[in-house]
Design a protein around this motif. Structure first.
Motif, short mmCIF file in Angstrom:
data_model
loop_
_atom_site.label_atom_id
_atom_site.label_comp_id
_atom_site.label_asym_id
_atom_site.label_seq_id
_atom_site.Cartn_x
_atom_site.Cartn_y
_atom_site.Cartn_z
N SER A 28 14.87 43.09 -4.88
CA SER A 28 14.31 41.72 -5.46
C SER A 28 13.17 41.07 -4.90
N VAL A 29 12.20 40.98 -5.65
CA VAL A 29 10.73 40.52 -5.13
C VAL A 29 10.59 39.05 -5.79
N ASP A 30 10.11 38.14 -4.95
CA ASP A 30 9.98 36.83 -5.82
C ASP A 30 8.56 37.00 -6.56
N PRO A 31 8.63 36.44 -7.58
CA PRO A 31 7.50 36.53 -8.52
C PRO A 31 6.26 35.73 -7.75
N VAL A 32 5.03 36.08 -8.02
CA VAL A 32 3.53 35.61 -7.67
C VAL A 32 3.13 34.28 -8.67
N ASP A 33 3.02 33.35 -7.78
CA ASP A 33 2.21 32.04 -8.65
C ASP A 33 0.83 32.45 -8.58
N ARG A 80 5.49 36.74 0.00
CA ARG A 80 6.81 36.55 -0.75
C ARG A 80 7.76 36.90 -0.03
N GLY A 81 8.85 36.24 -0.93
CA GLY A 81 10.29 36.63 -0.31
C GLY A 81 10.83 37.72 -0.79
N VAL A 82 11.74 38.64 -0.18
CA VAL A 82 12.25 39.89 -0.77
C VAL A 82 13.60 40.01 -0.26
N THR A 83 14.47 40.46 -1.20
CA THR A 83 15.83 40.66 -0.94
C THR A 83 16.13 42.19 -0.99
N ALA A 84 16.36 42.65 0.31
CA ALA A 84 16.72 44.13 -0.15
C ALA A 84 18.40 44.42 0.20
N ARG A 94 13.96 51.32 7.50
CA ARG A 94 12.39 50.65 7.31
C ARG A 94 12.37 49.80 6.19
N LEU A 95 12.08 48.58 6.40
CA LEU A 95 12.00 47.59 5.13
C LEU A 95 10.80 47.97 4.43
N PRO A 96 10.93 47.82 2.85
CA PRO A 96 9.69 48.22 1.98
C PRO A 96 8.97 46.79 2.01
N PHE A 97 7.57 47.23 1.65
CA PHE A 97 6.81 46.29 1.40
C PHE A 97 5.91 45.40 2.63
N PRO A 98 5.55 46.21 3.66
CA PRO A 98 4.73 45.65 4.67
C PRO A 98 3.62 44.83 4.20
N PRO A 99 3.09 44.16 5.09
CA PRO A 99 3.44 43.69 6.37
C PRO A 99 4.51 42.66 6.29
N ILE A 100 5.52 42.88 7.19
CA ILE A 100 7.04 42.00 7.22
C ILE A 100 6.47 40.74 8.27
N ALA A 101 6.85 39.71 7.57
CA ALA A 101 6.04 38.48 8.28
C ALA A 101 7.51 37.99 9.29
N SER A 102 8.57 38.01 8.44
CA SER A 102 9.81 37.53 9.16
C SER A 102 10.97 38.00 8.37
N VAL A 103 12.09 38.10 9.37
CA VAL A 103 13.34 38.47 8.71
C VAL A 103 14.33 37.14 8.65
N ASP A 104 14.73 36.44 7.54
CA ASP A 104 15.14 35.12 7.43
C ASP A 104 16.55 35.12 7.23
N ASN A 105 17.39 36.31 6.98
CA ASN A 105 18.89 36.41 6.95
C ASN A 105 19.04 37.80 6.62
N VAL A 106 20.37 38.10 7.48
CA VAL A 106 20.97 39.36 7.25
C VAL A 106 22.41 39.29 7.27
N THR A 137 22.64 43.06 3.36
CA THR A 137 21.76 42.33 2.54
C THR A 137 20.77 41.84 3.56
N VAL A 138 19.57 41.87 3.32
CA VAL A 138 18.44 41.57 4.39
C VAL A 138 17.52 40.79 3.34
N GLU A 139 17.22 39.62 3.64
CA GLU A 139 16.30 38.51 3.10
C GLU A 139 15.04 38.44 4.04
#
Length: 190
Positions: A28-33, A80-84, A94-106, A137-139
């Protein structure tokens, strides 16, 4: 008491489990404003010499080309925020959609993990615990804060091509699919 064959079998089973790849991935990927698009409306209109009456068309082209480039490169061009969600997770992925800025929650089986219980190296997330086969679940936050200038220039060229050639067929000309995937190969994630 374990026999030698039992020990070898256990080691082989453990090795196979740690070498397995995660499965059952849903994203799930957050939409773009629109204000966060990598190319500003004013910049693109100036590049195209487009009148303000074409604002809606130019905005649609910016979003459409960005979406296609993200599909081609498998990268997010905006932060954007991503939930895998993994149905099976075997210690690392390997997390999709690099570059990865931060892991917010696992979370593992619904239980939130402390930041010390996982490690992010590049785009590979590794859980400290050795157990596998669990629902994970990785946010995380991913995407460019500011995409490379060469990538944005290629996007401008593709937007201009679509703006200037608005039909798929023109008598006496050769057409190509846009965007040209080969132009984005250097940024493609494998």
């Amino acid at each position: 008491m374990s026999t030698y064959a039992d020990l070898v079998s256990e080691i082989d089973r453990s090795r196979r489990q740690t070498e397995r790849r995660p499965s059952g991935l849903s994203l799930s990927v957050d939409p773009v404003d629109f204000s966060d698009e990598p190319l500003a409306l004013e910049t693109v209109e100036q590049y195209l010499h487009a009148p303000q009456s074409d604002d809606a068309l130019v905005a649609m082209l910016i979003s459409g080309v960005r979406e296609q480039v993200e599909q081609i490169t498998r990268r997010l061009l905006t932060r954007r925020g991503v939930t895998a969600r993994y149905e099976e997770f075997f210690r690392r992925a390997r997390l999709p959609f690099p570059p990865i800025a931060s892991v917010d929650n696992v979370t593992v089986d619904g239980e939130t993990q402390d930041a010390e219980s996982y490690d992010l190296g590049g785009r590979t997330l590794t859980l400290d615990r050795g157990a596998g086969g669990e629902l994970v679940t990785v946010e995380y936050t991913a995407g460019y804060e500011d995409p490379p200038q060469a990538l944005k220039m290629q996007m401008l060229r593709d937007i201009a091509s679509r703006y200037n050639v608005r039909s798929s067929v023109q008598v006496g000309s050769v057409t190509a699919d846009l965007p040209d995937e080969s132009a984005y190969q250097q940024w493609k994630v494998t």
